[in-house]
Design an enzyme around this catalytic site. Structure first.
Site, PDB file in Angstrom:
ATOM      1  N   ARG A   1     -22.679 -27.205  -7.383  1.00 59.54           N
ATOM      2  CA  ARG A   1     -22.579 -25.862  -6.040  1.00 59.54           C
ATOM      3  C   ARG A   1     -22.856 -24.963  -8.227  1.00 59.54           C
ATOM      4  NH1 ARG A   1     -20.200 -24.616  -1.535  1.00 59.54           N
ATOM      5  NH2 ARG A   1     -19.466 -22.737  -2.696  1.00 59.54           N
TER       6      ARG A   1
ATOM      7  N   CYS B   1     -24.709 -13.563  -0.227  1.00 56.97           N
ATOM      8  CA  CYS B   1     -24.449 -15.236  -0.705  1.00 56.97           C
ATOM      9  C   CYS B   1     -25.345 -15.377   1.282  1.00 56.97           C
ATOM     10  CB  CYS B   1     -22.639 -15.403  -0.340  1.00 56.97           C
ATOM     11  SG  CYS B   1     -22.486 -17.360  -0.531  1.00 56.97           S
TER      12      CYS B   1
ATOM     13  N   HIS C   1     -20.738 -12.692  -5.804  1.00 60.20           N
ATOM     14  CA  HIS C   1     -19.564 -11.912  -4.924  1.00 60.20           C
ATOM     15  C   HIS C   1     -19.036 -11.095  -6.247  1.00 60.20           C
ATOM     16  CE1 HIS C   1     -19.240 -14.312  -1.863  1.00 60.20           C
ATOM     17  NE2 HIS C   1     -20.370 -15.131  -2.441  1.00 60.20           N
TER      18      HIS C   1
END
Length: 246
Positions: A129, A93, A193
């Site tokens: 997002r 990320c 993640h």
């Protein structure tokens, strides 16, 4: 065999449990009798990154990226030295974003990247997002497999020539391109993640293998002692079915 790892900015770049990657790496090395040493490097600490087999930089929000960027940029020559000496680099990320040209954050502030690679990142329009579970089809040095994870990022990364994988379900680098992450043989960057390694033991093993080749250049991926990953693979297949990816 010994694997030396440097976990960069461990105290501030640990979004969504990225420390789990280091826990899995440690367990899988020890189960094979590989001596693993995980060192950390915070802002202001002096470390020669070229002395490590693996460098790991996890995820963080805009605030954390602003906090560390001056320190990271000051290490650019040393990071280049590490890459030139075949230190493998694993990025998640925020760490992934900062190895590119730049990142324009949610407040429209520009964070200059290390500029090692041509990709760049800009925040999504109106705060949009990429959020949710994701599945990608990977080819890592000829190894074909499906990977799963979780993504939650406003940054839209573009101009990636060599992605980590093709998106089967989810978003990836941005809303449009249907590719995820970056991989060039020496650096693996991803938005996945959750953390990534517990869901994908084969990727954990691949990173172990690539890191060890710095000191053991004749090592093959198939040389790693097989471990029992039946529970992990069962969980991954269940997730793939929920995503309608298989």
């Amino acid at each position: 065999m010994k694997l030396k790892v440097c976990w960069m900015y461990h105290d501030i770049m640990d979004l969504y449990g990225d420390k789990g990657n280091m826990m899995v790496l440690t367990k899988r090395c020890k189960d094979r009798g590989i001596d693993i040493e995980i060192d950390t490097c915070a802002i202001g600490e002096k470390k020669d990154l070229s002395k490590f087999h693996l460098m790991f930089l996890g995820g963080g929000a805009d605030k954390e990226q602003h906090m560390l960027i001056d320190d990271l940029l000051a290490r650019k020559n040393n990071i280049q030295k590490a890459m030139d000496s075949n230190t493998f680099i694993f990025l998640v990320c925020g760490g992934y974003q900062l190895f590119g040209q730049y990142y324009i954050d949610a407040n429209n502030e520009k964070i200059e990247g290390l500029k090692f690679f041509d990709y760049y990142t800009e925040s999504g329009d109106n705060g949009k997002r990429c959020i949710g579970n994701i599945a990608i089809q990977c080819n890592l040095d000829g190894e074909e497999f499906m990977a799963v994870g979780f993504e939650n990022h406003g940054g839209q990364t573009r101009n990636v020539a060599t992605p980590f994988g093709k998106v089967v379900a989810g978003y990836g680098n941005n809303f449009e391109d249907k590719i995820e992450g970056f991989y060039n043989g020496k650096v693996l960057g991803t938005y996945m993640h959750g953390p990534l390694f517990p869901k994908n033991p084969k990727i954990a093993d691949f990173v172990i293998y690539k890191s060890l080749t710095k000191e053991y250049p004749d090592l093959k991926f198939s040389d790693l002692l097989p471990l029992d990953d039946s529970l992990e693979n069962k969980a991954k297949n269940q997730m793939l079915k929920r995503l309608h990816a298989i």
